[in-house]
Motif scaffolding. Structure first.
Motif, PDB file in Angstrom:
ATOM      1  N   ASP A 111       0.833  -1.204   0.000  1.00  5.84           N
ATOM      2  CA  ASP A 111       0.000   0.000   0.000  1.00  5.84           C
ATOM      3  C   ASP A 111       0.870   1.258   0.000  1.00  5.84           C
ATOM      4  OD1 ASP A 111      -2.278  -1.547  -0.010  1.00  5.84           O
ATOM      5  OD2 ASP A 111      -2.680  -1.332   2.145  1.00  5.84           O
ATOM      6  N   PHE A 165       3.956   1.461  -1.060  1.00  9.27           N
ATOM      7  CA  PHE A 165       4.615   1.519  -2.376  1.00  9.27           C
ATOM      8  C   PHE A 165       3.667   2.075  -3.430  1.00  9.27           C
ATOM      9  CE2 PHE A 165       5.481  -0.517  -6.488  1.00  9.27           C
ATOM     10  CZ  PHE A 165       6.749  -0.025  -6.727  1.00  9.27           C
ATOM     11  N   ILE A 166       2.426   1.619  -3.402  1.00  8.87           N
ATOM     12  CA  ILE A 166       1.434   2.109  -4.374  1.00  8.87           C
ATOM     13  C   ILE A 166       1.208   3.597  -4.169  1.00  8.87           C
ATOM     14  CG2 ILE A 166      -1.018   2.002  -4.974  1.00  8.87           C
ATOM     15  CD1 ILE A 166      -0.821  -1.055  -4.553  1.00  8.87           C
ATOM     16  N   SER A 167       1.134   4.021  -2.926  1.00 12.91           N
ATOM     17  CA  SER A 167       0.941   5.444  -2.634  1.00 12.91           C
ATOM     18  C   SER A 167       2.116   6.267  -3.172  1.00 12.91           C
ATOM     19  CB  SER A 167       0.789   5.644  -1.126  1.00 12.91           C
ATOM     20  OG  SER A 167       0.662   7.003  -0.825  1.00 12.91           O
ATOM     21  N   LYS A 168       3.340   5.789  -2.913  1.00 10.20           N
ATOM     22  CA  LYS A 168       4.523   6.498  -3.403  1.00 10.20           C
ATOM     23  C   LYS A 168       4.561   6.478  -4.938  1.00 10.20           C
ATOM     24  CE  LYS A 168       7.436   5.755   0.638  1.00 10.20           C
ATOM     25  NZ  LYS A 168       8.635   5.101   1.178  1.00 10.20           N
ATOM     26  N   THR A 169       4.169   5.361  -5.517  1.00  6.84           N
ATOM     27  CA  THR A 169       4.154   5.252  -6.973  1.00  6.84           C
ATOM     28  C   THR A 169       3.134   6.218  -7.566  1.00  6.84           C
ATOM     29  OG1 THR A 169       4.811   2.922  -6.846  1.00  6.84           O
ATOM     30  CG2 THR A 169       3.823   3.667  -8.909  1.00  6.84           C
ATOM     31  N   ASP A 170       1.964   6.315  -6.948  1.00  2.00           N
ATOM     32  CA  ASP A 170       0.946   7.262  -7.423  1.00  2.00           C
ATOM     33  C   ASP A 170       1.470   8.698  -7.348  1.00  2.00           C
ATOM     34  OD1 ASP A 170      -0.838   5.238  -7.977  1.00  2.00           O
ATOM     35  OD2 ASP A 170      -2.009   5.487  -6.124  1.00  2.00           O
ATOM     36  N   PHE A 198       4.606   9.609  -7.399  1.00  5.40           N
ATOM     37  CA  PHE A 198       5.643   9.732  -8.427  1.00  5.40           C
ATOM     38  C   PHE A 198       5.024   9.909  -9.809  1.00  5.40           C
ATOM     39  CE2 PHE A 198       8.414   7.720 -11.611  1.00  5.40           C
ATOM     40  CZ  PHE A 198       9.516   8.534 -11.497  1.00  5.40           C
ATOM     41  N   ILE A 199       3.971   9.154 -10.091  1.00  4.69           N
ATOM     42  CA  ILE A 199       3.300   9.260 -11.387  1.00  4.69           C
ATOM     43  C   ILE A 199       2.700  10.649 -11.543  1.00  4.69           C
ATOM     44  CG2 ILE A 199       1.298   8.438 -12.701  1.00  4.69           C
ATOM     45  CD1 ILE A 199       2.012   5.596 -11.711  1.00  4.69           C
ATOM     46  N   SER A 200       2.110  11.175 -10.458  1.00  4.35           N
ATOM     47  CA  SER A 200       1.536  12.520 -10.517  1.00  4.35           C
ATOM     48  C   SER A 200       2.618  13.555 -10.814  1.00  4.35           C
ATOM     49  CB  SER A 200       0.844  12.867  -9.202  1.00  4.35           C
ATOM     50  OG  SER A 200      -0.275  12.036  -9.003  1.00  4.35           O
ATOM     51  N   THR A 236       5.483  12.975 -12.230  1.00  2.00           N
ATOM     52  CA  THR A 236       5.967  12.722 -13.591  1.00  2.00           C
ATOM     53  C   THR A 236       5.006  13.319 -14.616  1.00  2.00           C
ATOM     54  OG1 THR A 236       7.039  10.683 -12.851  1.00  2.00           O
ATOM     55  CG2 THR A 236       6.683  10.924 -15.214  1.00  2.00           C
TER      56      THR A 236
END
Length: 139
Positions: free
Chosen positions: A64, A66-71, A73-75, A77
């Motif tokens: 969870d 990791f997904i939050s950090k990935t989201d 990061f995607i934002s 990016t």
């Protein structure tokens, strides 16, 4: 049948019952030992399952996070890409404007070169006329 024979038969049957009861008792004892081992194994298995449940929960929390950090990061990016696209668009506009200005400057330079050549020709004609009109001093 005599009483002695009957007594022997009863004793034989009692011995058989005794052997059956002893066999049943040994079987029951063996079954109880197996049950005890199964209970120990079940307890061990339950401890392992409990440990796995904790591990799965921790991993779920990590996933969870990791997904939050990935989201996030995607934002970031996506925002960077948007800014880059805007920059590229402005740069393209600047390049087009610069190319148009260069074309205009090129035409101006051609005209200046033509005017320069024309001016040089006019100066040469004027010099020839002046030479004819004013002869050089011969001393």
């Amino acid at each position: 049948m005599t009483d002695a024979q009957r007594l022997d038969d009863v004793e034989d049957e009692l011995e058989t019952v005794k052997q059956v009861l002893l066999s049943t008792a040994r079987y029951a004892e063996s079954a109880n030992q197996r049950i005890d081992r199964l209970i120990e194994r079940q307890d061990s298995t339950q401890k392992q399952l409990d440990s796995l449940a904790v591990t799965v929960q921790v991993m779920g929390e990590r996933v969870d996070a990791f997904i939050s950090k990935t989201d996030a990061f995607i934002s970031k990016t996506d925002a960077f890409i948007s800014k880059t696209d805007a920059f590229v668009s402005k740069t393209d506009d600047f390049i087009e404007t610069t190319q148009a200005r260069n074309a205009v400057f090129g035409e101006v330079i051609l005209r200046l070169e033509e005017n320069h050549a024309s001016t040089n020709a006019a100066i040469e004609r004027l010099e020839r006329i002046l030479v004819r009109l004013i002869p050089p001093n011969e001393s």
